[in-house]
Design an enzyme around this catalytic site. Structure first.
Site, PDB file in Angstrom:
ATOM      1  N   TRP A 149      -6.826  11.588   4.489  1.00  0.00           N
ATOM      2  CA  TRP A 149      -6.588  11.996   3.095  1.00  0.00           C
ATOM      3  C   TRP A 149      -5.182  11.604   2.615  1.00  0.00           C
ATOM      4  O   TRP A 149      -4.429  12.422   2.098  1.00  0.00           O
ATOM      5  CB  TRP A 149      -6.758  13.491   2.936  1.00  0.00           C
ATOM      6  CG  TRP A 149      -8.099  14.063   3.305  1.00  0.00           C
ATOM      7  CD1 TRP A 149      -9.082  13.479   4.024  1.00  0.00           C
ATOM      8  CD2 TRP A 149      -8.587  15.377   2.968  1.00  0.00           C
ATOM      9  NE1 TRP A 149     -10.156  14.340   4.169  1.00  0.00           N
ATOM     10  CE2 TRP A 149      -9.868  15.511   3.531  1.00  0.00           C
ATOM     11  CE3 TRP A 149      -8.047  16.458   2.275  1.00  0.00           C
ATOM     12  CZ2 TRP A 149     -10.639  16.674   3.401  1.00  0.00           C
ATOM     13  CZ3 TRP A 149      -8.801  17.605   2.149  1.00  0.00           C
ATOM     14  CH2 TRP A 149     -10.090  17.718   2.692  1.00  0.00           C
ATOM     15  N   TYR A 158     -16.784   1.805   6.601  1.00  0.00           N
ATOM     16  CA  TYR A 158     -15.334   1.868   6.760  1.00  0.00           C
ATOM     17  C   TYR A 158     -14.969   2.478   8.112  1.00  0.00           C
ATOM     18  O   TYR A 158     -14.188   1.910   8.885  1.00  0.00           O
ATOM     19  CB  TYR A 158     -14.718   2.680   5.615  1.00  0.00           C
ATOM     20  CG  TYR A 158     -13.274   3.040   5.827  1.00  0.00           C
ATOM     21  CD1 TYR A 158     -12.282   2.073   5.842  1.00  0.00           C
ATOM     22  CD2 TYR A 158     -12.881   4.374   6.019  1.00  0.00           C
ATOM     23  CE1 TYR A 158     -10.944   2.401   6.036  1.00  0.00           C
ATOM     24  CE2 TYR A 158     -11.547   4.714   6.209  1.00  0.00           C
ATOM     25  CZ  TYR A 158     -10.593   3.730   6.226  1.00  0.00           C
ATOM     26  OH  TYR A 158      -9.271   4.065   6.427  1.00  0.00           O
ATOM     27  N   ALA A 198      -5.125  -2.559   5.781  1.00  0.00           N
ATOM     28  CA  ALA A 198      -6.517  -2.223   6.080  1.00  0.00           C
ATOM     29  C   ALA A 198      -7.382  -2.435   4.843  1.00  0.00           C
ATOM     30  O   ALA A 198      -6.879  -2.482   3.722  1.00  0.00           O
ATOM     31  CB  ALA A 198      -6.642  -0.764   6.530  1.00  0.00           C
ATOM     32  N   LYS A 219     -13.164   0.602  11.364  1.00  0.00           N
ATOM     33  CA  LYS A 219     -11.876   1.096  11.882  1.00  0.00           C
ATOM     34  C   LYS A 219     -11.999   1.462  13.365  1.00  0.00           C
ATOM     35  O   LYS A 219     -11.086   1.189  14.151  1.00  0.00           O
ATOM     36  CB  LYS A 219     -11.403   2.303  11.062  1.00  0.00           C
ATOM     37  CG  LYS A 219     -10.959   1.965   9.646  1.00  0.00           C
ATOM     38  CD  LYS A 219      -9.709   1.094   9.591  1.00  0.00           C
ATOM     39  CE  LYS A 219      -8.455   1.883   9.916  1.00  0.00           C
ATOM     40  NZ  LYS A 219      -7.232   1.039   9.766  1.00  0.00           N
ATOM     41  N   GLY A 227       0.826  -1.212   0.000  1.00  0.00           N
ATOM     42  CA  GLY A 227       0.000   0.000   0.000  1.00  0.00           C
ATOM     43  C   GLY A 227       0.856   1.258   0.000  1.00  0.00           C
ATOM     44  O   GLY A 227       2.089   1.188  -0.034  1.00  0.00           O
TER      45      GLY A 227
END
Length: 288
Positions: free
Chosen positions: A152, A127, A62, A131, A11
């Site tokens: 962001w 989401y 994630a 989390k 990622g």
């Protein structure tokens, strides 16, 4: 030599940590993709962690497809909540330092002031809810965990807002961008450095911390900053969120207060424009 396990290694944040790892040769690094540490397969996750036998875990893995999560709530919960509990239990059992990355989406977006770590959480999408469930589960089984909430996120790796906007500014004559969602971007390379600063600090002070770049902007203003660097002549118009409906609701305001991480760990947080220029400079080098 201590071994650092980085989950979610392919990622944006994992990729930036891989670059940064070259400056931290005092550690043995283990970069795990989803086959090596399977956050979506709870039956093998514990054995995978035992096999890797890390001294430190940087959990960057994630389920981050915010809109898709609305239709895949069960999978998002497995990855963002249940798997994190297992990792936190493992870290607690073996007295391993664990830094877990969370999100500004744990908030409902109704605040008018920068959100501290103590602000009430009230997620408005799947989401964010998964989390937050992950945060609570991890803290319940491991009081020594350190959680960093960010927002962001972008980098030169993977797909992200900056790269998409860079492309659209070149392709289109006009572009409508949401101007009623306020927050601050995070350059993943800066977050990676902050994580290593925390790790190398003499003191380990567990708990929740916020980290994003400095600045209070809308997505529309973020695109104007990108355009300022690219020099493209596309007409960028601010539009309300109602003109750009998405399956998952977004918080209208999720600006994070970074005072705690600055005070406890002495971390310097760069301004968003400075970091954006750095990232886009590297993207320009890579595309030339």
């Amino acid at each position: 030599m201590k071994k650092i396990l980085v989950t979610g290694a392919t990622g944006q944040l994992g990729s930036e940590l891989k670059v940064l790892s070259e400056s931290y040769s005092q550690f043995e690094w283990f970069f795990a993709d989803r086959t090596m540490v399977s956050l979506d397969n709870l039956s093998i996750l514990q054995n995978q962690l035992e096999g890797i036998h890390p001294d430190i875990i940087l959990n960057c893995g994630a389920y981050t497809a915010v809109d898709k999560a609305e239709a895949e709530a069960e999978l998002a919960d497995v990855i963002n909540h249940q798997a994190i509990k297992i990792i936190a239990e493992h870290a607690n059992k073996h007295q391993i330092k664990l830094i877990h990355i969370s999100t500004d989406y744990v908030f409902d977006g109704t605040s008018a002031v920068a959100l501290t770590e103590e602000a009430i959480t009230e997620p408005i999408n799947v989401y964010g809810a998964t989390k937050r469930a992950g945060e609570l589960a991890a803290l319940a089984v491991n009081p020594d965990i350190l959680i960093i909430r960010t927002s962001w996120v972008y980098s030169r790796f993977g797909n992200n807002f900056v790269k998409t906007m860079q492309r659209l500014l070149k392709e289109r004559d006009t572009l409508g961008v949401v101007n009623d969602q306020i927050g601050s971007p995070t350059y993943a390379a800066d977050l990676a450095e902050a994580m290593m600063d925390v790790l190398n600090n003499e003191n380990w002070v567990p708990g929740i911390y916020n980290y994003s770049n400095e600045g209070e902007i809308s997505w529309y203003e973020f695109v104007l900053a990108i355009q300022e660097i690219t020099g493209d002549t596309c007409e960028v118009r601010g539009i309300p969120s109602s003109s750009y409906p998405t399956p998952a609701k977004r918080p209208a305001f999720s600006l994070l207060d970074k005072s705690k991480i600055k005070e406890v760990y002495g971390i310097t947080v760069p301004g968003y424009k400075e970091s954006l220029r750095k990232c886009m400079g590297l993207l320009r080098i890579e595309t030339n």
